[in-house]
Design an enzyme around this catalytic site. Structure first.
Site, PDB file in Angstrom:
ATOM      1  N   HIS A 124      16.202  21.129  55.066  1.00 48.46           N
ATOM      2  CA  HIS A 124      16.625  19.722  55.179  1.00 48.46           C
ATOM      3  C   HIS A 124      15.406  18.878  55.543  1.00 48.46           C
ATOM      4  O   HIS A 124      14.490  19.367  56.223  1.00 48.46           O
ATOM      5  CB  HIS A 124      17.692  19.649  56.274  1.00 48.46           C
ATOM      6  CG  HIS A 124      18.454  18.352  56.325  1.00 48.46           C
ATOM      7  ND1 HIS A 124      17.928  17.194  56.849  1.00 48.46           N
ATOM      8  CD2 HIS A 124      19.721  18.038  55.930  1.00 48.46           C
ATOM      9  CE1 HIS A 124      18.826  16.227  56.776  1.00 48.46           C
ATOM     10  NE2 HIS A 124      19.927  16.709  56.218  1.00 48.46           N
ATOM     11  N   HIS A 132      21.394  21.927  59.414  1.00 51.66           N
ATOM     12  CA  HIS A 132      20.983  20.546  59.682  1.00 51.66           C
ATOM     13  C   HIS A 132      21.789  19.850  60.775  1.00 51.66           C
ATOM     14  O   HIS A 132      21.435  18.764  61.203  1.00 51.66           O
ATOM     15  CB  HIS A 132      21.094  19.686  58.416  1.00 51.66           C
ATOM     16  CG  HIS A 132      22.522  19.389  58.020  1.00 51.66           C
ATOM     17  ND1 HIS A 132      23.245  18.368  58.581  1.00 51.66           N
ATOM     18  CD2 HIS A 132      23.349  19.992  57.150  1.00 51.66           C
ATOM     19  CE1 HIS A 132      24.453  18.362  58.060  1.00 51.66           C
ATOM     20  NE2 HIS A 132      24.551  19.339  57.195  1.00 51.66           N
ATOM     21  N   GLU A 180      38.322  12.345  50.942  1.00 56.78           N
ATOM     22  CA  GLU A 180      38.169  13.489  51.859  1.00 56.78           C
ATOM     23  C   GLU A 180      38.683  13.122  53.256  1.00 56.78           C
ATOM     24  O   GLU A 180      38.006  13.306  54.273  1.00 56.78           O
ATOM     25  CB  GLU A 180      36.724  14.007  51.939  1.00 56.78           C
ATOM     26  CG  GLU A 180      36.619  15.422  52.468  1.00 56.78           C
ATOM     27  CD  GLU A 180      35.187  15.932  52.600  1.00 56.78           C
ATOM     28  OE1 GLU A 180      34.530  15.637  53.616  1.00 56.78           O
ATOM     29  OE2 GLU A 180      34.724  16.628  51.682  1.00 56.78           O
ATOM     30  N   ASP A 197      32.714  11.639  56.597  1.00 56.73           N
ATOM     31  CA  ASP A 197      32.597  11.485  58.047  1.00 56.73           C
ATOM     32  C   ASP A 197      31.219  11.076  58.528  1.00 56.73           C
ATOM     33  O   ASP A 197      30.888  11.262  59.695  1.00 56.73           O
ATOM     34  CB  ASP A 197      32.971  12.820  58.706  1.00 56.73           C
ATOM     35  CG  ASP A 197      32.144  13.981  58.158  1.00 56.73           C
ATOM     36  OD1 ASP A 197      31.085  13.718  57.552  1.00 56.73           O
ATOM     37  OD2 ASP A 197      32.557  15.143  58.334  1.00 56.73           O
ATOM     38  N   GLU A 243      30.618  13.452  63.621  1.00 53.90           N
ATOM     39  CA  GLU A 243      31.489  13.411  62.443  1.00 53.90           C
ATOM     40  C   GLU A 243      32.985  13.414  62.779  1.00 53.90           C
ATOM     41  O   GLU A 243      33.777  12.733  62.126  1.00 53.90           O
ATOM     42  CB  GLU A 243      31.151  14.569  61.501  1.00 53.90           C
ATOM     43  CG  GLU A 243      29.818  14.416  60.780  1.00 53.90           C
ATOM     44  CD  GLU A 243      28.615  14.856  61.592  1.00 53.90           C
ATOM     45  OE1 GLU A 243      28.799  15.323  62.744  1.00 53.90           O
ATOM     46  OE2 GLU A 243      27.480  14.743  61.092  1.00 53.90           O
ATOM     47  N   ARG A 261      23.405  17.873  63.632  1.00 54.45           N
ATOM     48  CA  ARG A 261      22.824  17.198  64.798  1.00 54.45           C
ATOM     49  C   ARG A 261      23.126  17.932  66.105  1.00 54.45           C
ATOM     50  O   ARG A 261      22.249  18.121  66.933  1.00 54.45           O
ATOM     51  CB  ARG A 261      23.428  15.788  64.881  1.00 54.45           C
ATOM     52  CG  ARG A 261      22.427  14.673  64.775  1.00 54.45           C
ATOM     53  CD  ARG A 261      23.120  13.315  64.901  1.00 54.45           C
ATOM     54  NE  ARG A 261      22.149  12.246  64.903  1.00 54.45           N
ATOM     55  CZ  ARG A 261      21.632  11.684  63.820  1.00 54.45           C
ATOM     56  NH1 ARG A 261      22.007  12.086  62.631  1.00 54.45           N
ATOM     57  NH2 ARG A 261      20.738  10.722  63.923  1.00 54.45           N
TER      58      ARG A 261
HETATM   59  C1  UD1 Z   1      23.639  13.111  57.962  1.00 55.45           C
HETATM   60  C2  UD1 Z   1      25.061  12.900  58.450  1.00 55.45           C
HETATM   61  C3  UD1 Z   1      25.790  14.237  58.482  1.00 55.45           C
HETATM   62  C4  UD1 Z   1      25.672  14.962  57.154  1.00 55.45           C
HETATM   63  C5  UD1 Z   1      24.218  15.072  56.752  1.00 55.45           C
HETATM   64  C6  UD1 Z   1      24.091  15.676  55.377  1.00 55.45           C
HETATM   65  C7  UD1 Z   1      25.504  11.177  60.128  1.00 55.45           C
HETATM   66  C8  UD1 Z   1      25.483  10.824  61.559  1.00 55.45           C
HETATM   67  N1  UD1 Z   1      25.060  12.389  59.798  1.00 55.45           N
HETATM   68  O1  UD1 Z   1      22.968  13.884  58.952  1.00 55.45           O
HETATM   69  O2  UD1 Z   1      27.159  14.020  58.777  1.00 55.45           O
HETATM   70  O3  UD1 Z   1      26.240  16.241  57.280  1.00 55.45           O
HETATM   71  O4  UD1 Z   1      23.639  13.754  56.714  1.00 55.45           O
HETATM   72  O5  UD1 Z   1      22.781  16.137  55.136  1.00 55.45           O
HETATM   73  O6  UD1 Z   1      25.912  10.381  59.307  1.00 55.45           O
HETATM   74  N2  UD1 Z   1      15.488  12.274  56.224  1.00 55.45           N
HETATM   75  C9  UD1 Z   1      14.504  11.958  55.308  1.00 55.45           C
HETATM   76  N3  UD1 Z   1      14.852  11.838  53.981  1.00 55.45           N
HETATM   77  C10 UD1 Z   1      16.108  12.034  53.523  1.00 55.45           C
HETATM   78  C11 UD1 Z   1      17.103  12.375  54.459  1.00 55.45           C
HETATM   79  C12 UD1 Z   1      16.786  12.483  55.814  1.00 55.45           C
HETATM   80  O7  UD1 Z   1      13.362  11.785  55.662  1.00 55.45           O
HETATM   81  O8  UD1 Z   1      16.340  11.928  52.317  1.00 55.45           O
HETATM   82  C13 UD1 Z   1      15.128  12.395  57.661  1.00 55.45           C
HETATM   83  C14 UD1 Z   1      14.852  11.040  58.324  1.00 55.45           C
HETATM   84  O9  UD1 Z   1      13.821  11.184  59.255  1.00 55.45           O
HETATM   85  C15 UD1 Z   1      16.170  10.766  59.051  1.00 55.45           C
HETATM   86  C16 UD1 Z   1      16.552  12.174  59.494  1.00 55.45           C
HETATM   87  O10 UD1 Z   1      16.208  12.988  58.373  1.00 55.45           O
HETATM   88  O11 UD1 Z   1      15.994   9.888  60.156  1.00 55.45           O
HETATM   89  C17 UD1 Z   1      18.001  12.365  59.850  1.00 55.45           C
HETATM   90  O12 UD1 Z   1      18.867  11.801  58.876  1.00 55.45           O
HETATM   91  P1  UD1 Z   1      20.354  11.333  59.298  1.00 55.45           P
HETATM   92  O13 UD1 Z   1      21.062  10.797  58.104  1.00 55.45           O
HETATM   93  O14 UD1 Z   1      20.285  10.470  60.497  1.00 55.45           O
HETATM   94  O15 UD1 Z   1      21.023  12.672  59.821  1.00 55.45           O
HETATM   95  P2  UD1 Z   1      21.408  14.015  59.059  1.00 55.45           P
HETATM   96  O16 UD1 Z   1      21.204  15.120  60.028  1.00 55.45           O
HETATM   97  O17 UD1 Z   1      20.747  14.057  57.738  1.00 55.45           O
HETATM   98  N1  UDP Z   2      22.813  20.956  48.662  1.00 55.10           N
HETATM   99  C1  UDP Z   2      21.871  20.646  47.677  1.00 55.10           C
HETATM  100  N2  UDP Z   2      20.573  21.049  47.858  1.00 55.10           N
HETATM  101  C2  UDP Z   2      20.169  21.750  48.941  1.00 55.10           C
HETATM  102  C3  UDP Z   2      21.122  22.042  49.954  1.00 55.10           C
HETATM  103  C4  UDP Z   2      22.433  21.626  49.785  1.00 55.10           C
HETATM  104  O1  UDP Z   2      22.213  20.028  46.662  1.00 55.10           O
HETATM  105  O2  UDP Z   2      18.971  22.101  49.038  1.00 55.10           O
HETATM  106  C5  UDP Z   2      24.204  20.491  48.497  1.00 55.10           C
HETATM  107  C6  UDP Z   2      25.298  21.523  48.699  1.00 55.10           C
HETATM  108  O3  UDP Z   2      25.618  22.166  47.477  1.00 55.10           O
HETATM  109  C7  UDP Z   2      26.452  20.697  49.226  1.00 55.10           C
HETATM  110  C8  UDP Z   2      25.770  19.572  49.968  1.00 55.10           C
HETATM  111  O4  UDP Z   2      24.422  19.537  49.508  1.00 55.10           O
HETATM  112  O5  UDP Z   2      27.216  20.103  48.181  1.00 55.10           O
HETATM  113  C9  UDP Z   2      25.830  19.804  51.442  1.00 55.10           C
HETATM  114  O6  UDP Z   2      24.986  18.919  52.097  1.00 55.10           O
HETATM  115  P1  UDP Z   2      24.635  19.066  53.617  1.00 55.10           P
HETATM  116  O7  UDP Z   2      24.719  20.496  54.010  1.00 55.10           O
HETATM  117  O8  UDP Z   2      23.350  18.349  53.809  1.00 55.10           O
HETATM  118  O9  UDP Z   2      25.758  18.190  54.318  1.00 55.10           O
HETATM  119  P2  UDP Z   2      27.255  18.498  54.815  1.00 55.10           P
HETATM  120  O10 UDP Z   2      28.035  19.022  53.678  1.00 55.10           O
HETATM  121  O11 UDP Z   2      27.138  19.449  55.965  1.00 55.10           O
HETATM  122  O12 UDP Z   2      27.725  17.155  55.291  1.00 55.10           O
END
Ligand code: UD1
Ligand code: UDP
Length: 397
Positions: free
Chosen positions: A243, A211, A120, A98, A134, A213
């Protein structure tokens, strides 16, 4: 003879974990040509998972920007992926879950008349804005998918309730359980010294992740609840693998700064995180994936959200929704930590999400879609797998 080309596209940590078993199964199957595309929506957190599972994407669109917006992600993914679709002409594109990566990739493939396979599929809260974005992403992907790989019978029912064609739906179980089983077989040690110490003592562990949003504005409450729990249980350790989103860190970290028994780490490699879940006494989270993994490990989970698209483990009694109110989070955690019976009632290994064969069912379903083979029997939730056991430390509570 040309083989059907299956392109798997993903971009965030949870997608990488959950597509890994499928990517490996497709690569090992001679009937297909498998192509792996990373959008790079996450950078460091994605690389961490790819290297752990030994996956090197064939293409990296590298779209991540600090503080990225939803439309920024979607527009960059569609523009960059479209060029790859034109060049590679895949027979099907697999997307997961999602995220904005998944939704944008599905739309890009659909617009090129390429079949979309949704791994999924069928999770729903039935509340359009929660989780945001999502819930909308899932519904949009379902509208353009030719094959819906639903993890549970409930997710299949959700799709049927929206008039999806039953012939497009296969119940596979969730590939996250395949990944968890693989990771639990590795001999994992924590790289963080404080965590390695925890692996060998008997302190209670309160594991926290956050994490979402839509939770960002209220997220400081999670930090305050962590601080109160740490002060109330000085002999316990409260652990937050933080995160990388700077907005998450800005909301939570100031609230727990300087609290001695709070351990903040960088995002943990998957094998370390799942081992930490196995070591935890309770888990507080707003994560989707954690709600699926922790029940399989027999860990009580308090979900800091108002609703969930994963009600199966709530019904089984291992997951409880507690919302984002600071007092409620503290009270619910304290109830589990103070009341042995309340704890025992939730600490059951239940696994409605998979039996470790989801990737095999997914590949078989893809083979039926392309005319190469036949589907396998659907996953039936009664077919439980044994609780994964982690080696190398004292993980039992
Ligand atoms: C995204 C997904 C969410 C998922 C989550 C898993 C969308 C809209 N959201 O949210 O569904 O649950 O990932 O974690 O698709 N950043 C880094 N390095 C990284 C990752 C993130 O610096 O490796 C920072 C960046 O500044 C980025 C911000 O995190 O802009 C947010 O990342 P983003 O993918 O937009 O949103 P998530 O909250 O991570
Ligand atoms: N996870 C990980 N390292 C961490 C935190 C989470 O590998 O420090 C794994 C966790 O086991 C799960 C996935 O990341 O499989 C969940 O990711 P996240 O919570 O970022 O996203 P969501 O599942 O809510 O989309």
């Amino acid at each position: 003879m040309t083989r059907p080309k299956i392109m798997t596209v993903y971009g965030t940590r949870p997608e990488a974990i959950k597509v890994a078993p499928l990517v490996k199964a497709l690569a090992a199957d001679d009937r297909f040509e498998s192509l792996v595309v990373s959008t790079g929506q996450h950078r460091e957190m994605l690389e961490q998972v790819n290297s752990m599972f030994g996956i090197v994407p064939d293409v990296d669109l590298a779209i991540m920007k600090p503080g990225q917006t939803l439309n920024g992600i979607v527009s960059r993914v569609i523009a960059a992926l479209d060029e790859v679709l034109e060049r590679e002409q895949p027979d099907a594109v697999v997307v997961h879950g999602d995220t904005s990566t998944a939704m944008a990739s599905a739309i890009a493939a659909f617009n090129r008349e390429i079949k979309v396979v949704h791994l999924e599929a069928g999770l729903r809260t039935d509340t359009l804005f929660s989780p945001f974005p999502e819930e909308a992403n899932r519904r949009l992907i379902s509208r353009v998918s030719s094959l819906n790989l639903a993890p549970t019978a409930l997710s299949k029912r959700n799709l049927l309730a929206e008039n999806a064609d039953e012939a497009t739906i296969v119940v596979t179980g969730n590939t996250v359980i395949d990944a968890l089983i693989e990771a639990s077989g590795w001999d994992t040690h924590f790289t963080d010294e404080k965590l390695e110490q925890l692996a060998h003592d008997d302190r209670r562990v309160i594991l926290v992740t956050t994490h979402r949003r839509e939770n960002l504005t209220a997220m400081s409450a999670i930090g305050r609840a962590m601080k109160r729990l740490a002060e109330r249980y000085p002999d316990a350790a409260v652990v937050l693998p933080a995160h990388l989103n700077p907005k998450v860190r800005a909301a939570v970290l100031p609230e727990i700064d300087g609290v001695e028994n709070v351990i903040v780490t960088e995002p943990l490699p998957y094998n370390e995180f799942t081992k930490l879940m196995a070591r935890a006494t309770i888990i507080l989270t707003d994560s989707g994936g954690v709600q699926e993994e922790a029940p399989a490990l027999g860990k009580p989970v308090l979900v800091m959200r108002e609703n969930t698209e994963r009600p199966e483990a709530v019904e089984a009694g291992t997951v409880r929704l507690v919302g984002l109110d600071e007092d409620r989070i503290v009270a619910e955690a304290a109830r589990l930590l103070d009341d042995h019976e309340a704890y025992a009632a939730m600490a059951n290994a239940v696994n409605p999400y998979g039996d470790g064969k989801a990737a095999a069912r997914a590949v078989a379903a893809v083979s039926a879609l392309t005319g190469e083979g036949a589907r396998l029997a659907d996953f039936a939730a009664g077919a439980m797998m044994p609780k994964p056991e982690y080696r190398g430390s004292n993980v039992d509570q």
